[in-house]
Design a protein around this motif. Structure first.
Motif, short mmCIF file in Angstrom:
data_model
loop_
_atom_site.label_atom_id
_atom_site.label_comp_id
_atom_site.label_asym_id
_atom_site.label_seq_id
_atom_site.Cartn_x
_atom_site.Cartn_y
_atom_site.Cartn_z
N GLU A 1 0.81 -1.22 0.00
CA GLU A 1 0.00 0.00 0.00
C GLU A 1 0.84 1.27 0.00
O GLU A 1 0.46 2.27 -0.60
CB GLU A 1 -0.91 0.03 1.23
CG GLU A 1 -2.05 -0.95 1.20
CD GLU A 1 -3.06 -0.68 2.29
OE1 GLU A 1 -3.85 0.26 2.15
OE2 GLU A 1 -3.06 -1.42 3.30
N THR B 1 -1.14 -13.06 -7.01
CA THR B 1 -1.99 -13.77 -6.05
C THR B 1 -2.06 -13.04 -4.71
O THR B 1 -1.09 -12.42 -4.27
CB THR B 1 -1.46 -15.20 -5.79
OG1 THR B 1 -0.19 -15.13 -5.13
CG2 THR B 1 -1.32 -15.97 -7.09
N PHE B 2 -3.23 -13.12 -4.09
CA PHE B 2 -3.44 -12.73 -2.70
C PHE B 2 -4.01 -13.97 -2.01
O PHE B 2 -5.15 -14.37 -2.27
CB PHE B 2 -4.47 -11.61 -2.57
CG PHE B 2 -4.01 -10.25 -3.00
CD1 PHE B 2 -3.59 -9.31 -2.07
CD2 PHE B 2 -4.04 -9.89 -4.34
CE1 PHE B 2 -3.20 -8.04 -2.46
CE2 PHE B 2 -3.64 -8.63 -4.75
CZ PHE B 2 -3.22 -7.70 -3.80
N SER C 1 -4.86 -12.62 2.24
CA SER C 1 -4.25 -11.32 2.59
C SER C 1 -5.04 -10.12 2.08
O SER C 1 -4.84 -9.00 2.57
CB SER C 1 -2.82 -11.24 2.04
OG SER C 1 -2.80 -11.38 0.63
N TYR C 2 -5.94 -10.31 1.14
CA TYR C 2 -6.60 -9.17 0.49
C TYR C 2 -7.45 -8.38 1.48
O TYR C 2 -7.51 -7.15 1.42
CB TYR C 2 -7.47 -9.66 -0.67
CG TYR C 2 -8.01 -8.54 -1.54
CD1 TYR C 2 -7.19 -7.88 -2.44
CD2 TYR C 2 -9.34 -8.14 -1.45
CE1 TYR C 2 -7.68 -6.85 -3.24
CE2 TYR C 2 -9.84 -7.12 -2.25
CZ TYR C 2 -9.01 -6.48 -3.14
OH TYR C 2 -9.49 -5.46 -3.91
N VAL D 1 -5.81 -5.41 3.32
CA VAL D 1 -5.40 -4.22 2.58
C VAL D 1 -6.46 -3.14 2.78
O VAL D 1 -7.63 -3.34 2.47
CB VAL D 1 -5.21 -4.52 1.08
CG1 VAL D 1 -4.81 -3.26 0.33
CG2 VAL D 1 -4.16 -5.61 0.89
N ARG E 1 -7.71 -1.12 -0.78
CA ARG E 1 -7.62 -2.26 -1.70
C ARG E 1 -8.02 -1.89 -3.13
O ARG E 1 -7.49 -2.46 -4.08
CB ARG E 1 -8.46 -3.42 -1.18
CG ARG E 1 -9.93 -3.10 -0.94
CD ARG E 1 -10.64 -4.27 -0.29
NE ARG E 1 -10.21 -4.40 1.10
CZ ARG E 1 -11.07 -4.63 2.10
NH1 ARG E 1 -12.36 -4.74 1.87
NH2 ARG E 1 -10.64 -4.72 3.34
N THR E 2 -8.92 -0.94 -3.30
CA THR E 2 -9.33 -0.58 -4.65
C THR E 2 -8.18 0.07 -5.41
O THR E 2 -7.90 -0.27 -6.56
CB THR E 2 -10.53 0.37 -4.61
OG1 THR E 2 -11.57 -0.21 -3.81
CG2 THR E 2 -11.06 0.64 -6.01
N LEU F 1 -5.47 -2.51 -6.15
CA LEU F 1 -5.87 -3.38 -7.25
C LEU F 1 -5.69 -2.69 -8.60
O LEU F 1 -5.22 -3.31 -9.57
CB LEU F 1 -7.33 -3.81 -7.08
CG LEU F 1 -7.79 -4.96 -7.97
CD1 LEU F 1 -7.07 -6.24 -7.58
CD2 LEU F 1 -9.30 -5.15 -7.85
N VAL G 1 -7.42 -14.21 -6.06
CA VAL G 1 -7.62 -13.86 -4.65
C VAL G 1 -8.28 -15.04 -3.95
O VAL G 1 -9.33 -15.52 -4.39
CB VAL G 1 -8.50 -12.61 -4.51
CG1 VAL G 1 -8.79 -12.31 -3.03
CG2 VAL G 1 -7.84 -11.40 -5.16
N THR H 1 -9.84 -15.86 -0.33
CA THR H 1 -10.25 -15.10 0.84
C THR H 1 -11.32 -15.84 1.62
O THR H 1 -12.18 -16.50 1.03
CB THR H 1 -10.80 -13.71 0.42
OG1 THR H 1 -11.21 -12.99 1.59
CG2 THR H 1 -11.97 -13.85 -0.52
N LEU I 1 -14.76 -6.44 -5.89
CA LEU I 1 -13.47 -6.94 -6.32
C LEU I 1 -13.54 -7.48 -7.75
O LEU I 1 -12.63 -7.26 -8.57
CB LEU I 1 -12.99 -8.03 -5.35
CG LEU I 1 -11.81 -8.89 -5.76
CD1 LEU I 1 -10.55 -8.05 -5.96
CD2 LEU I 1 -11.56 -9.98 -4.73
#
Length: 339
Positions: free
Chosen positions: A81, A97-98, A101-102, A105, A108-109, A112, A127, A129, A152
């Motif tokens: 970030e 890949t996340f 972990s996503y 964040v 996040r937007t 991404l 991702v 999640t 997402l």
């Protein structure tokens, strides 16, 4: 060069080593120095000739370990970030890949948007999640709910989803720059529709927007209290909604924007706040799910919709950033300077 993968939030490196074993060159990043150190310790250090070797990585950490054949994992201490992505060892990736972990964040937007710019043609962003409905109430922060998962997946040519054991696996391909949609939050209760929208930026010039429970991005702000000026309303609402503190002397009225919603006239003051302190937090969860800093250049392709009054205020500060806005009357008070 063969296929190259980036793992964000690699932890102890299990997925990074698996990807390397399948033939990828892997850049594995994590914001935690302890996680990077543990991942390096657990990765066999051999080169393609089977000779032990530790090289120098990039970013804020160092260390490169070859794991199998010619596949290599490069571990990098990097805050995805806050640190510059130029610190990544490769300019583009076939796979990003996340893994679990996503959800951690905050912006996040924006993250991404920046990462998908680094996908090679035909590449995929994956991702994995936890899903909010499958975790205990006290662990909501480690998971995504269905609205967040839909957000997402927005803005991609294809979005595949697979579910198992309380986890969702999303495979996203073909990033799209579709125009941002504008929306309202439903019919308001009858009242004098006047309020202020506060434009606040961080040290990098990113603007703060909140994701509302009604499914739109919007600026901090709200209605005037009795006898309250637009500037003081903006400063007060900023602190009440986000915890950020500003002085009225550091805020100025830029413009008055007039439009209508459901036949009711609506007046929105665009207030530019030049200085503030603190870190944004959700203080009114019944209205806002989270706060994120956004690049102004991303506004016209912002997935998830933008509250119309906020859009008009943003267009006042960054003219030309939001084409196709619904009609409104804009009365400039001072020249907007977004620096």
């Amino acid at each position: 060069m063969g296929a190259v993968a980036l793992e964000v939030g690699c932890g102890r490196g299990e997925l990074a080593r698996h990807l390397a074993a399948t033939g990828y060159r892997v850049d594995a990043v994590d914001y935690s120095p302890a996680a990077i150190a543990a991942a390096r310790e657990e990765t066999p250090a051999t080169n393609s000739d089977g000779v032990g070797q530790i090289g120098t990585g990039t970013g804020t950490g160092t260390g490169t370990e070859a794991v199998a054949d010619d596949s290599v994992v490069t571990y990098v201490h990097l805050d995805i970030e806050r640190d510059a992505l130029t610190a990544l060892p490769h300019p583009a990736y076939d796979l990003i890949t996340f893994r679990l972990s996503y959800a951690f964040v905050q912006d996040r937007t924006r993250v991404l948007h920046r990462l998908r710019e680094r996908l090679r043609p035909g590449g995929a962003l994956c991702v994995i999640t936890p899903v909010a409905d499958a975790v205990p109430p006290g662990k909501r922060g480690i998971a995504l709910d269905e609205e967040e998962i839909a957000l997402l997946a927005a803005g991609w040519d294809t979005a595949e989803r697979h579910d198992a054991d309380g986890l969702a696996l999303l495979v996203l391909r073909g990033p799209l720059r579709t125009p941002v949609a504008y929306g309202n939050r439903g019919e308001p209760a009858p009242h004098a529709l006047t309020g202020a929208g506060a434009v606040v930026t961080d040290e990098a010039g990113r603007v703060l927007l909140g994701r509302s429970v009604r499914g739109l991005w919007e600026l901090p702000g709200g209605k005037n209290a009795g006898g309250e000026s637009f500037v003081r309303a903006a400063v007060r609402e900023l602190e009440e909604e986000t915890g950020l503190r500003a002085e009225a002397a550091d805020a100025r009225l830029v413009a008055i924007v007039m439009d209508e919603v459901h036949g009711i006239p609506r007046v929105t003051a665009a207030v530019r706040i030049a200085a503030h302190s603190g870190t944004p937090v959700v203080r009114e969860p019944e209205l806002i799910q989270r706060w994120e800093w956004h690049e102004a250049t991303d506004l016209q392709v912002l997935a998830g919709g933008l509250f119309v009054p906020s859009a008009h205020v943003l267009e006042t500060v960054w003219p030309g950033s939001l084409p196709g806005l619904p009609p409104a009357h804009r009365h400039l008070v001072v020249e907007a300077t977004p620096s």
